[in-house]
Write a protein that holds these residues in place. Sequence first.
Motif, mmCIF file in Angstrom:
data_model
loop_
_atom_site.group_PDB
_atom_site.id
_atom_site.type_symbol
_atom_site.label_atom_id
_atom_site.label_comp_id
_atom_site.label_asym_id
_atom_site.label_seq_id
_atom_site.Cartn_x
_atom_site.Cartn_y
_atom_site.Cartn_z
ATOM 1 N N LEU A 59 -70.626 21.165 -12.496
ATOM 2 C CA LEU A 59 -70.982 21.530 -11.140
ATOM 3 C C LEU A 59 -69.908 22.414 -10.502
ATOM 4 C CD1 LEU A 59 -72.376 18.107 -9.864
ATOM 5 C CD2 LEU A 59 -73.626 20.020 -10.892
ATOM 6 N N THR A 60 -70.370 23.371 -9.724
ATOM 7 C CA THR A 60 -69.455 24.262 -9.016
ATOM 8 C C THR A 60 -68.605 23.455 -8.043
ATOM 9 O OG1 THR A 60 -71.060 26.042 -9.163
ATOM 10 C CG2 THR A 60 -69.302 26.287 -7.546
ATOM 11 N N GLN A 61 -67.318 23.642 -8.104
ATOM 12 C CA GLN A 61 -66.412 22.910 -7.235
ATOM 13 C C GLN A 61 -66.313 23.576 -5.867
ATOM 14 O OE1 GLN A 61 -62.774 21.487 -9.522
ATOM 15 N NE2 GLN A 61 -63.589 22.984 -10.946
ATOM 16 N N SER A 62 -65.984 22.786 -4.885
ATOM 17 C CA SER A 62 -65.854 23.296 -3.522
ATOM 18 C C SER A 62 -64.544 24.059 -3.346
ATOM 19 C CB SER A 62 -65.902 22.132 -2.513
ATOM 20 O OG SER A 62 -67.115 21.430 -2.606
ATOM 21 N N ASN A 63 -64.535 24.976 -2.410
ATOM 22 C CA ASN A 63 -63.327 25.680 -1.964
ATOM 23 C C ASN A 63 -62.664 26.536 -3.037
ATOM 24 O OD1 ASN A 63 -63.141 24.751 0.834
ATOM 25 N ND2 ASN A 63 -62.794 22.728 -0.056
ATOM 26 N N MET A 64 -63.399 26.868 -4.123
ATOM 27 C CA MET A 64 -62.819 27.729 -5.137
ATOM 28 C C MET A 64 -62.531 29.130 -4.594
ATOM 29 S SD MET A 64 -62.164 26.276 -8.072
ATOM 30 C CE MET A 64 -61.505 24.945 -7.085
ATOM 31 N N ASP A 65 -63.316 29.548 -3.604
ATOM 32 C CA ASP A 65 -63.070 30.866 -3.006
ATOM 33 C C ASP A 65 -61.708 30.925 -2.330
ATOM 34 O OD1 ASP A 65 -65.483 31.830 -3.840
ATOM 35 O OD2 ASP A 65 -66.515 31.451 -1.956
ATOM 36 N N ASN A 66 -61.182 29.768 -1.950
ATOM 37 C CA ASN A 66 -59.902 29.714 -1.238
ATOM 38 C C ASN A 66 -58.750 29.272 -2.126
ATOM 39 O OD1 ASN A 66 -61.283 30.313 1.208
ATOM 40 N ND2 ASN A 66 -61.836 28.153 1.429
ATOM 41 N N LEU A 67 -59.003 29.142 -3.433
ATOM 42 C CA LEU A 67 -58.003 28.556 -4.317
ATOM 43 C C LEU A 67 -56.687 29.323 -4.291
ATOM 44 C CD1 LEU A 67 -57.316 26.408 -6.397
ATOM 45 C CD2 LEU A 67 -58.313 27.864 -8.156
ATOM 46 N N GLU A 68 -56.749 30.633 -4.493
ATOM 47 C CA GLU A 68 -55.508 31.411 -4.506
ATOM 48 C C GLU A 68 -54.809 31.343 -3.155
ATOM 49 O OE1 GLU A 68 -53.918 35.993 -5.102
ATOM 50 O OE2 GLU A 68 -55.742 35.363 -6.154
ATOM 51 N N GLU A 69 -55.564 31.419 -2.076
ATOM 52 C CA GLU A 69 -54.971 31.353 -0.744
ATOM 53 C C GLU A 69 -54.263 30.020 -0.512
ATOM 54 O OE1 GLU A 69 -56.438 31.365 3.944
ATOM 55 O OE2 GLU A 69 -57.815 32.007 2.356
ATOM 56 N N LEU A 70 -54.902 28.936 -0.925
ATOM 57 C CA LEU A 70 -54.303 27.613 -0.762
ATOM 58 C C LEU A 70 -53.036 27.471 -1.586
ATOM 59 C CD1 LEU A 70 -57.581 25.494 -0.899
ATOM 60 C CD2 LEU A 70 -56.166 25.897 1.127
ATOM 61 N N LEU A 71 -53.071 27.999 -2.810
ATOM 62 C CA LEU A 71 -51.899 27.908 -3.673
ATOM 63 C C LEU A 71 -50.759 28.768 -3.145
ATOM 64 C CD1 LEU A 71 -50.634 26.788 -6.240
ATOM 65 C CD2 LEU A 71 -51.713 28.647 -7.519
ATOM 66 N N MET A 72 -51.090 29.956 -2.669
ATOM 67 C CA MET A 72 -50.051 30.827 -2.102
ATOM 68 C C MET A 72 -49.401 30.181 -0.881
ATOM 69 S SD MET A 72 -49.710 33.735 -3.842
ATOM 70 C CE MET A 72 -49.265 35.098 -2.761
ATOM 71 N N SER A 75 -46.688 28.154 -2.141
ATOM 72 C CA SER A 75 -45.880 28.735 -3.218
ATOM 73 C C SER A 75 -45.185 30.035 -2.845
ATOM 74 C CB SER A 75 -46.776 29.001 -4.449
ATOM 75 O OG SER A 75 -47.451 27.844 -4.851
ATOM 76 N N HIS A 76 -45.638 30.709 -1.814
ATOM 77 C CA HIS A 76 -45.008 31.985 -1.466
ATOM 78 C C HIS A 76 -43.781 31.739 -0.605
ATOM 79 C CE1 HIS A 76 -44.336 36.062 -0.064
ATOM 80 N NE2 HIS A 76 -45.159 36.467 -1.017
ATOM 81 N N PRO A 77 -42.661 32.380 -0.918
ATOM 82 C CA PRO A 77 -41.419 32.088 -0.183
ATOM 83 C C PRO A 77 -41.469 32.438 1.304
ATOM 84 C CG PRO A 77 -41.141 34.011 -1.607
ATOM 85 C CD PRO A 77 -42.440 33.376 -1.987
ATOM 86 N N LYS A 78 -42.405 33.270 1.728
ATOM 87 C CA LYS A 78 -42.507 33.625 3.141
ATOM 88 C C LYS A 78 -43.430 32.698 3.921
ATOM 89 C CE LYS A 78 -39.895 37.343 2.923
ATOM 90 N NZ LYS A 78 -38.555 37.336 3.553
ATOM 91 N N SER A 79 -44.098 31.783 3.193
ATOM 92 C CA SER A 79 -45.024 30.876 3.855
ATOM 93 C C SER A 79 -44.272 29.756 4.567
ATOM 94 C CB SER A 79 -45.982 30.268 2.835
ATOM 95 O OG SER A 79 -46.749 29.235 3.415
ATOM 96 N N SER A 80 -44.750 29.398 5.755
ATOM 97 C CA SER A 80 -44.138 28.291 6.498
ATOM 98 C C SER A 80 -44.378 26.955 5.818
ATOM 99 C CB SER A 80 -44.701 28.251 7.926
ATOM 100 O OG SER A 80 -46.115 28.060 7.887
ATOM 101 N N ASN A 81 -45.336 26.916 4.893
ATOM 102 C CA ASN A 81 -45.630 25.686 4.154
ATOM 103 C C ASN A 81 -45.031 25.680 2.761
ATOM 104 O OD1 ASN A 81 -47.173 24.144 6.011
ATOM 105 N ND2 ASN A 81 -48.936 25.506 5.689
ATOM 106 N N TYR A 82 -44.110 26.591 2.499
ATOM 107 C CA TYR A 82 -43.513 26.650 1.161
ATOM 108 C C TYR A 82 -42.948 25.277 0.769
ATOM 109 C CZ TYR A 82 -40.535 27.736 -2.799
ATOM 110 O OH TYR A 82 -39.958 27.744 -4.048
ATOM 111 N N GLY A 83 -43.336 24.822 -0.428
ATOM 112 C CA GLY A 83 -42.815 23.552 -0.939
ATOM 113 C C GLY A 83 -43.519 22.313 -0.431
ATOM 114 N N ILE A 583 -44.310 29.192 -9.611
ATOM 115 C CA ILE A 583 -43.216 30.118 -9.297
ATOM 116 C C ILE A 583 -43.631 31.576 -9.176
ATOM 117 C CG2 ILE A 583 -41.515 28.612 -10.391
ATOM 118 C CD1 ILE A 583 -41.505 30.587 -12.776
ATOM 119 N N ASN A 584 -44.810 31.959 -9.642
ATOM 120 C CA ASN A 584 -45.131 33.385 -9.713
ATOM 121 C C ASN A 584 -45.050 34.111 -8.373
ATOM 122 O OD1 ASN A 584 -45.573 32.544 -12.304
ATOM 123 N ND2 ASN A 584 -47.522 33.614 -12.555
ATOM 124 N N PRO A 585 -45.597 33.559 -7.274
ATOM 125 C CA PRO A 585 -45.457 34.279 -6.005
ATOM 126 C C PRO A 585 -44.003 34.480 -5.588
ATOM 127 C CG PRO A 585 -47.157 32.596 -5.850
ATOM 128 C CD PRO A 585 -46.431 32.349 -7.131
#
Length: 640
Positions: A59-72, A75-83, A583-585
């Motif tokens: 079955l298609t999982q929910s929120n896959m369209d936002n997966l990269e955004e959620l991970l970034m 994970s991105h060092p400029k994000s206020s939610n880093y870590g 670590i990629n971002p």
Amino acid sequence: MANMRSLISFIVLSLGLLAAAESPISPYNLHEKRTHIPAEWSLQRRHEPTSVLPLRFALTQSNMDNLEELLMDVSHPKSSNYGNHWTPGQVLKTFAPSEETISAVRNWILENGFEEERVKVASNKGWIEVDATTEEAERLLQTEYNLYTHSTGKNHVACNAYHLPYHIQPHVDFVTPTVHFDAKITRRSDEPARSIGQPIFGSSPKTTGAVDDAVLISPTDVSTCDEYITPACLRALYSFNYTPVATSKNSYGIVEYTPEAYLQTDINLFAMNFSEGLYGKAPYMVSIDGGYAQTEYQNFSYNGESDLDLQYGMDLVTPAQQVTLYQVGDMVEGASFNNFLDALDGSYCTFEGGDDYTQDSKYPDTAPGGYDGPEACGTATPTYVISTSYAYDEADLTPFYSARQCAEYAKLGLMGVTILYSSGDYGVAGNGGLCLNPNGTQTLDGTMFNPTFPGTCPYITSVGATQVNPGSTVYEPEGACEQVIYSGGGFSNYFAMPSYQKEAVDYYLANYYPDYPATMWNSTGISRAYPDIAANGANYVVAIDGAFELVYGTSCSSPVSGAIFTMINDARLAAGKSSIGFINPTIYSTDFSGLFNDITMGDNPGCGTNGYNATPGWDPVTGLGTLNFDKLVAQWLTLP
């Protein structure tokens, strides 16, 4: 899983790796199709109409369209939610299929004459199961099932293509058993048959044979690192002299697949020569699906990979730091990457979010000598860094299967786990030097570049190989590995370019555009490029079966890189900070520009070409370059 489909469809079609979809059979549309029967398989006959098939709808999982955004976001060092990594519960809640998806697929199956008691929804709602006769399955999926036989004698049921109603397609990733064939069967004559899903060992190390004891150098000598790589060489190359201080909070995970196994006597031999503190020390082994450090079969093929990974991984993090060995699969059935992921994430288990019985091993294993215990499902805790030196070719697997597994690596990244995979040892060719043909087959005389997987998944870190150039020292720049193996690298045929690497890859394509026709490689400029980083992969001195051998491969590069990242985690954990996670971002960000040892010499031949060139900046041979621990740990400590 719409975003994962967008990652694959136009790129695969641009290379002609999938046949064009024919006119839909109203009200059905073509969902998946394969273009050829894989090598060593032959068509036998139509499958018996009364035979029962275990139909499984992913079955298609929910929120896959936002997966990269959620991970970034974490994970991105400029994000206020880093870590601010997620809990497993958050991951499960966010990505579970919606009630709309479950109802739509279930009701459609019921409307086609299946009784309610036959239609089962998995406990975490990731799959719908129904055991159907061949005749029922053919009617439901608008297809025909055939029986195929492999050269080893194994049988397999599959169809050439299958269809789903237009209104059901958005709710289903894929259906099994259908078009998916076994990845490849590898078997040595003196070894039990491997599972259909066992990862290919094309990325496992190569050897040029024994090292004469007379030439073995002292554990601190770095004068002959162009001929013999030892831990001292690696510490000098990568400015890596660090004593861990947060060992109780940390561990380094290394994955091996039975019958690959280490020998404690080899660790002890290595320790006596290069790492005295390792003598008698063993990794902490987590057995998954009956995995164990078998000793029944001993030679380089069985012990080379595990001995290499553990001797260097354990030495570089020092004997003070625990190393976790994930030993996966029994001696009969074996295991796949998905079986390992099942153990890490209970929501990903068979019929509960990820497995495909045409690709993955099934437990309990009822064969004589098999592991008859329950399948590992959420039984293993992921370490902060996990290194794997095994790989498939991307073309071994269907795009849908690959996309679903790739999404699981993203979920682990959300939970703060760094996933490393070796990029392959055959340059632009696939495992064993196989290259692609226009019809999707893989042969030695193919002309199309053949990327590896999971190296092309945008949610893992792919590690290529370098070398200390002949006649050079550890204080001079390395080159791309051109001894025995060539660093795997190139451009995916399945996955689109992630945002984090766009600037780096665009620069490469603008300044060093490969001089090959578009029919040979994915020249769209919008596909995932790999590797991300590199580390030395030539002339490793490894104790194997009671003697020292010289070993080569990206199988060396990945565990070495993992050890360095584990110690960066140590420094952050000691400072009360989170693990570095995906670590990629971070490593592609401007904050980390210039912190890697840039590799500008060498190439990665394959498919009758010289492959790509190592160039200033990122390149599809050595990625961003090799690690400089002192610079990287200092920069990572500035992050929240």
